[in-house]
Motif scaffolding. Structure first.
Motif, PDB file in Angstrom:
ATOM      1  N   LEU A  24      -4.894  -0.373  -3.117  1.00 28.30           N
ATOM      2  CA  LEU A  24      -3.521  -0.151  -2.631  1.00 28.30           C
ATOM      3  C   LEU A  24      -3.163   1.321  -2.419  1.00 28.30           C
TER       4      LEU A  24
ATOM      5  N   GLU B 208      -3.920   4.610  -0.771  1.00 28.66           N
ATOM      6  CA  GLU B 208      -4.692   5.281   0.284  1.00 28.66           C
ATOM      7  C   GLU B 208      -4.541   6.792   0.078  1.00 28.66           C
TER       8      GLU B 208
ATOM      9  N   ARG C 204       0.828  -1.198   0.000  1.00 27.47           N
ATOM     10  CA  ARG C 204       0.000   0.000   0.000  1.00 27.47           C
ATOM     11  C   ARG C 204       0.871   1.259   0.000  1.00 27.47           C
TER      12      ARG C 204
END
Ligand code: NAP
Length: 284
Positions: A234, A236, A170
């Motif tokens: 993935l 944010e 992420r």
């Protein structure tokens, strides 16, 4: 040509040293050999080396400057003053890098070289003072402002987002701060062209287009072969204020490259094209 390059352990200095090394005699001292904040050491090094060109890529980063303003002033203002003066004393040109963060980010349109700097953080203040110090210490100075640089040689968000996403990790991407981005290889090519033209002064050098970190991450994900669903999972997205970085960033600081256009140089390719070249080169 004999060239001294400081900060060659970093992103821009590393790329410059590699590329200039193909056609010039390059001296790229690391900090242990040449601490740019020691004016005596700087003078002696340059007087001994007797280069035709000194390029300064040494810098203290944005948040470090906010934490240590004295160090910021030493590296970002006094060092370019000393390097420019030492270069002048041996008849050398001086090329210094600066930043979009000399602007306050309150504009509605990209900033040109003639726009008034109004920095909002210690990094911007000390970089702007460094530009003036260099220009005042040597009549043969190029100041190259660039913005959000990416490429091989730095573990930064812009340089690693595609790799992180391809590996299924992420990333956090800021969605409300906009600027120009610059592929370090394109920056160095443009610097070579500016040096060949030989007109001293202030230049903005960035790829075409404007983006947020979120736009950049989405494009990096696409280029890394992720579909939209995977990318959404993935990446944010956050706001600048949520990230709570020590130094405030200008909200909108894209650069317009007027001086290079006046030399007859075409705009650098769009950042999406430049990012594709970087990603395809690093992920084969
Ligand atoms: N990267 C960007 O997004 C960006 C954006 C706009 C403008 N710029 C400008 O581009 C230029 C290069 O930035 P960069 O991103 O390549 O920087 P970087 O990757 O952070 O590298 C900076 C280099 O400066 C060296 N350094 C720091 N203090 C020093 C000292 N006292 N003596 C000698 N060397 C010292 C560091 O050495 P150590 O490795 O030993 O610490 C490092 O090699 C800077 O002028 C910067 O303002 C960069």
């Amino acid at each position: 040509m004999k060239v001294v390059i400081t900060g060659s352990g970093g992103l821009v200095g590393g790329c410059l040293a590699r590329r200039f090394g193909r056609g010039h005699a390059v001296l790229a001292p690391r900090r242990a050999e040449l601490d740019v904040t020691d004016a005596g050491v700087v003078r002696r090094f340059i007087e001994e080396a007797r280069p035709q060109l000194v390029v300064n890529c040494a810098v203290l980063g944005v948040d470090e400057c906010e934490r240590d303003p004295a160090a910021a002033s030493a590296v970002n203002t006094e060092a370019p003053r000393a390097l420019a003066a030492a270069a002048a004393s041996v008849g050398a040109e001086f090329l210094h890098f600066s930043t979009n963060y000399v602007f306050d980010g309150e504009a509605r349109e990209p900033y040109g070289e003639c726009d008034e700097p109004r920095p909002v953080n210690v990094y911007g203040q000390t970089k702007e003072a460094g530009e003036r110090a260099a220009l005042g210490a040597n009549p043969r100075v190029y100041v190259v402002r660039t913005s959000w640089v990416f490429g091989a040689g730095k573990e930064s968000f812009l340089s690693t987002a595609h790799r992180e996403l391809a590996a299924g990790r992420r990333v956090r991407a800021i969605k409300d701060t906009r600027a120009s981005v610059t592929y370090v290889e394109d920056l160095v090519s443009r610097v070579e062209e500016i040096l060949r033209a030989g007109r001293h002064g202030l230049y903005h050098v960035v790829n075409e287009g404007v983006c947020t970190y979120e736009d950049f991450a989405r494009e990096a994900a696409r280029l890394a072969g992720l579909d939209e669903e995977e990318a959404a999972r993935l990446i944010e997205t956050v706001t600048e204020s949520e990230v709570r970085r020590p130094a405030r960033r200008p909200r909108y600081s894209p650069l317009r490259c007027t001086a290079a256009a006046e030399l007859g140089l075409p705009p650098l390719r769009h950042w999406r094209e430049a990012l594709a070249a970087y990603v395809n080169g690093t992920m084969k």
